[in-house]
Design an enzyme around this catalytic site. Sequence first.
Site, mmCIF file in Angstrom:
data_model
loop_
_atom_site.group_PDB
_atom_site.id
_atom_site.type_symbol
_atom_site.label_atom_id
_atom_site.label_comp_id
_atom_site.label_asym_id
_atom_site.label_seq_id
_atom_site.Cartn_x
_atom_site.Cartn_y
_atom_site.Cartn_z
ATOM 1 N N ASP A 95 0.824 -1.205 0.000
ATOM 2 C CA ASP A 95 0.000 0.000 0.000
ATOM 3 C C ASP A 95 0.863 1.262 0.000
ATOM 4 O O ASP A 95 2.043 1.236 0.348
ATOM 5 C CB ASP A 95 -0.946 0.018 1.199
ATOM 6 N N GLU A 147 -0.608 -2.000 5.213
ATOM 7 C CA GLU A 147 0.301 -1.955 6.368
ATOM 8 C C GLU A 147 0.282 -0.591 7.026
ATOM 9 O O GLU A 147 0.494 -0.472 8.236
ATOM 10 C CB GLU A 147 1.733 -2.302 5.935
ATOM 11 N N GLU A 148 0.025 0.448 6.242
ATOM 12 C CA GLU A 148 0.174 1.817 6.725
ATOM 13 C C GLU A 148 -0.964 2.301 7.626
ATOM 14 O O GLU A 148 -0.829 3.337 8.264
ATOM 15 C CB GLU A 148 0.299 2.784 5.533
ATOM 16 N N ARG A 188 17.954 -7.618 14.767
ATOM 17 C CA ARG A 188 17.928 -7.562 16.222
ATOM 18 C C ARG A 188 17.031 -8.659 16.781
ATOM 19 O O ARG A 188 15.910 -8.848 16.317
ATOM 20 C CB ARG A 188 17.411 -6.201 16.706
ATOM 21 N N HIS A 216 8.000 8.550 4.565
ATOM 22 C CA HIS A 216 6.775 9.340 4.658
ATOM 23 C C HIS A 216 7.009 10.812 4.305
ATOM 24 O O HIS A 216 6.174 11.663 4.627
ATOM 25 C CB HIS A 216 6.126 9.226 6.047
#
Length: 390
Positions: free
Chosen positions: A80, A138-139, A177, A363
């Site tokens: 998206d 996802e956003e 991580r 963004h």
Amino acid sequence: MKQKLFALLERDYEEMIDIRRYLHQNPELSFQEIKTAAYIVNFYKQLGIEVKSGVGGNGVVAKIKGEKPGKTVALRADFDALPIQEETNLPYKSLFPGVMHACGHDGHTATLLILGKVLHELRTELEGEYVLIHQHAEELAPGGAIEMIKDGCLEGVDVIYGTHLWASLPYGAIHYRTGPIMAAADRFEVVIKGYGGHGAQPHKTKDAIVIGSQLVINLQQIVSRRVDPIESAVLTIGGFVADNAFNVIADSAKIWGTVRSFNEDVRDLLEEEIGRITKGTCIAADCDFDLKYERGYPAVVNHRDETEFLARCAKEIPENTEIQIANPDMTGEDFAYYLQHVKGTFFFTGAMPENVEKPYPHHHPKFDINEKSMLAAAKTLGLAALKSQD
């Protein structure tokens, strides 16, 4: 097999670029990705790959079965875009006003499509099964992952890997991580219900702006005075609106913001304290309020064995020249939901554009990636998928 994988990915690198640029020109917002999903489905169908659309909404899942038995490995990419007006001068800039791939999801999709094509070409030599999860939305919480999982995209999956092309890291970087790597992302909104009036007669009012201002100050003490300093948390006020004429005392004010954390106990504390302090501030001012607190994605918590395995795989790839443990990042990602159901890991692939002193952040309307990072990501994901069968 590793060399075959790498050679085929390099062969199709130009196609990967073409796909990314097409998607960049044709972005779609979260939960509106109809044409993007259709493009993905058509790509796999033309190759004869098993593919299912409409998974949990606009999601797409493709499956590639090797001819030998083995584990089921899932790889995920999101597709998206964001409600941002693009301000780049790229020849393939967005064709749609106010919509832009400003986070790299176009690159994620192109990476997984070509990796899927290559795995399909190698299928007679492969062990196990490969599930390619193309996720929508996802956003925008609640996101697409949770519904795709409910719709069965992880059924039978033994391990899952995902990456984010990260423009703040140099090309060649793989940052990984164990444990929390991205934060839980929540949001809140408060409406202060005061009592408006004439600007010359404040004693007859309950000034929503003054009350709201006091609330903003009070909320900023939560992290500094209520959260254990060993833990990490962020509380950000993103907006404060009380629009009136110059001589009018505000009847109401709206305040909204976001809260980020890694520890679920801290997350609970933040929500509780926002409610307590908002109530207390408004009681002191003798006014009412409405508070809405919405939990977004949980923290992305990587599994130890799979993360260390991914790091070892990354070291076998020539493009990866900076492989190191990442600092936790306060941004959020709904890949977190997959990791709550299946063991796996999520990592960052360096995608800083070349010849720039300071890259534009994710963004941002001038955001861009180094397209070579897609090949590095495809090799890293592909090798991890293959070696998971060992």
